[in-house]
Design a protein around this motif. Structure first.
Motif, short mmCIF file in Angstrom:
data_model
loop_
_atom_site.label_atom_id
_atom_site.label_comp_id
_atom_site.label_asym_id
_atom_site.label_seq_id
_atom_site.Cartn_x
_atom_site.Cartn_y
_atom_site.Cartn_z
N HIS A 21 0.85 -1.19 0.00
CA HIS A 21 0.00 0.00 0.00
C HIS A 21 0.89 1.24 0.00
O HIS A 21 2.03 1.21 0.48
CB HIS A 21 -0.92 0.00 1.23
N TYR A 23 0.99 3.67 1.84
CA TYR A 23 1.33 4.22 3.15
C TYR A 23 2.51 3.51 3.82
O TYR A 23 2.97 3.96 4.87
CB TYR A 23 0.13 4.12 4.11
N ASP A 37 -3.67 1.67 -4.19
CA ASP A 37 -4.67 1.93 -3.15
C ASP A 37 -5.38 0.62 -2.83
O ASP A 37 -5.11 -0.42 -3.44
CB ASP A 37 -5.62 3.07 -3.57
N SER A 38 -6.31 0.68 -1.88
CA SER A 38 -6.94 -0.55 -1.40
C SER A 38 -7.71 -1.26 -2.51
O SER A 38 -7.74 -2.49 -2.57
CB SER A 38 -7.89 -0.24 -0.25
N PHE A 60 -6.46 -5.96 7.46
CA PHE A 60 -7.66 -6.16 6.62
C PHE A 60 -7.28 -6.35 5.16
O PHE A 60 -8.02 -6.99 4.40
CB PHE A 60 -8.67 -5.00 6.80
N MET A 61 -6.12 -5.84 4.75
CA MET A 61 -5.70 -5.98 3.36
C MET A 61 -5.25 -7.42 3.08
O MET A 61 -5.64 -8.02 2.08
CB MET A 61 -4.56 -5.00 3.05
N TYR A 109 -16.93 -0.31 4.41
CA TYR A 109 -15.61 0.12 3.93
C TYR A 109 -14.66 -1.08 4.10
O TYR A 109 -14.71 -1.77 5.13
CB TYR A 109 -15.17 1.31 4.79
N ASN A 111 -11.80 -1.25 4.98
CA ASN A 111 -11.03 -1.12 6.23
C ASN A 111 -11.89 -1.63 7.38
O ASN A 111 -12.39 -0.86 8.20
CB ASN A 111 -10.68 0.35 6.52
N SER A 126 -12.40 3.75 -0.87
CA SER A 126 -12.63 5.18 -1.13
C SER A 126 -12.68 5.46 -2.63
O SER A 126 -13.28 6.43 -3.06
CB SER A 126 -11.56 6.03 -0.44
N HIS A 172 -6.29 10.54 9.68
CA HIS A 172 -6.97 11.56 8.88
C HIS A 172 -7.79 12.52 9.76
O HIS A 172 -7.91 13.69 9.44
CB HIS A 172 -7.85 10.89 7.82
N HIS A 195 -7.82 13.26 1.23
CA HIS A 195 -8.44 11.93 1.27
C HIS A 195 -9.80 12.02 1.97
O HIS A 195 -9.92 12.73 2.99
CB HIS A 195 -7.52 10.96 2.02
N GLU A 197 -11.23 10.28 4.08
CA GLU A 197 -11.31 9.89 5.49
C GLU A 197 -11.16 11.11 6.40
O GLU A 197 -11.30 11.00 7.62
CB GLU A 197 -10.21 8.86 5.83
N SER A 211 -9.06 8.87 -3.36
CA SER A 211 -8.26 7.81 -2.71
C SER A 211 -6.78 8.13 -2.90
O SER A 211 -6.43 9.07 -3.62
CB SER A 211 -8.57 6.46 -3.37
N THR A 212 -5.93 7.33 -2.31
CA THR A 212 -4.48 7.56 -2.46
C THR A 212 -4.08 7.53 -3.94
O THR A 212 -3.36 8.41 -4.40
CB THR A 212 -3.67 6.52 -1.65
N MET A 260 0.84 1.08 9.50
CA MET A 260 1.45 0.88 8.18
C MET A 260 2.99 0.90 8.30
O MET A 260 3.67 0.17 7.60
CB MET A 260 1.00 1.99 7.22
#
Ligand code: 13P
Ligand code: SF4
Length: 301
Positions: A21, A23, A37-38, A60-61, A109, A111, A126, A172, A195, A197, A211-212, A260
């Motif tokens: 990711h 981050y 991104d996710s 979660f990823m 979400y 996440n 996102s 965030h 972002h 969030e 998103s990122t 992260m």
């Protein structure tokens, strides 16, 4: 042999691929085969030819990658790297809302824990939340766990009735409107990229919200030369790689996700070498949480 060479050799020997990711630490992004991104990372995890996926990100990823690819081995370099927001909703509340509104869609979400996903109708990230919420036939949307992303999407999709949950990302949420205003005063020419969030009063100050990946794409394509960034500062690695001639400023110095940042090169090497950090999801959980994840991938296409 350097640590990076060791990782490259282990990837070949173990038939492994590294997903990261935006981050995670710069040096981990630098050795990754796929960075994103996710949403991108969930998509890319499906259909990889390698047998082992090392997920440089939070729990979660890795779990989502395992649920989508049960036949693969998914390794987390640091099993304690967990997103606090992923736990910020209650199953009892989902059940209450389902009783109260017969046509409600529980929109989760990504996440989030596998348990929350199991009790949800569809996952979103996102990058795709707006498209997915619009595509749902349901009028009532219970958006979990992130209140800020939920409120942002609710503003964009006024035809739906949203019920919110009080989860948040502490990274965030720590960004205030004053911080963004101060950064703008110091850099009046800069565009503000935020972002979703972040809280709504912060989002009101944005030139772009996304998103990122959205933030990175926007800055890369823009003719502007200066940008104020309001998301976790790991995105600066890719922003600077893509745009060596542009300047990036942070809206405050607090935008660091400690979870992260737990992922290091040493831990990537160790999990590859020793086969540690295996993500396990039991069959019932996997089958039930696959449904909302698969529905996300189908609706976001
Ligand atoms: P995206 O990369 O999907 O924008 O997600 C941001 C995030 O907070 C991931 O933990
Ligand atoms: Fe969770 Fe926020 Fe860290 Fe993303 S940045 S993993 S949402 S705490």
């Amino acid at each position: 042999m350097s640590l990076v060479e060791e990782i490259q050799q282990l990837k070949k020997e173990k038939n492994a691929v590294v997903l990261a990711h935006y981050y995670v630490n710069d040096e981990v992004q630098a050795i990754a085969d796929y960075i994103g991104d996710s949403y991108y990372l969930a998509k890319v995890a499906v259909g990889l030819k390698e047998q082992t996926i090392v997920f440089a990100g939070v729990k979660f990823m890795g779990e989502s990658a395992k649920i989508l690819n049960p036949e693969k081995t998914v390794l987390m370099p640091d099993e304690k790297a967990d997103c606090p927001m992923a736990h910020m909703a209650e199953i009892e509340r989902i059940e209450e809302v389902r009783k109260e509104y017969d046509d409600v869609a529980v929109v989760c979400y990504i996440n989030s824990t596998t348990e929350l996903k199991m009790h949800s109708d569809v996952c979103v990230t996102s990058a795709n939340a707006m498209k997915i919420v619009k595509a749902l036939p349901n009028k009532n949307i219970f958006f979990i766990p992130d209140e800020n992303l939920g409120r942002y999407i609710a503003e964009k999709v006024p035809e739906k009735n949203f019920i919110f949950n009080d989860g948040y990302c502490h990274v965030h949420k720590a960004v205030t409107a004053d911080m963004v205003k101060r950064a703008k005063e110091s850099h009046p020419e800069a565009e503000v990229l935020i972002h979703p969030e972040c809280t709504l009063d912060v989002l009101d100050l944005a030139d772009y919200i996304g998103s990122t990946s959205g933030i990175i794409d926007y800055a890369t394509k823009s003719d502007k030369k200066e940008f104020i960034i309001s998301t976790e500062l790991g995105v600066l690695y890719q922003l600077k790689q893509n745009n060596p001639d542009k300047k990036f400023y942070s809206a405050g110095s607090t935008q660091i996700c400690p979870n992260m940042k737990k992922v290091t090169l040493e831990k990537v090497r160790d999990c590859l070498r020793d086969g540690t950090g295996v993500v396990e999801v039991d069959d019932e959980t996997r089958i039930r949480s696959l449904q909302p994840l698969q529905r996300m991938l189908d609706l976001a296409k």
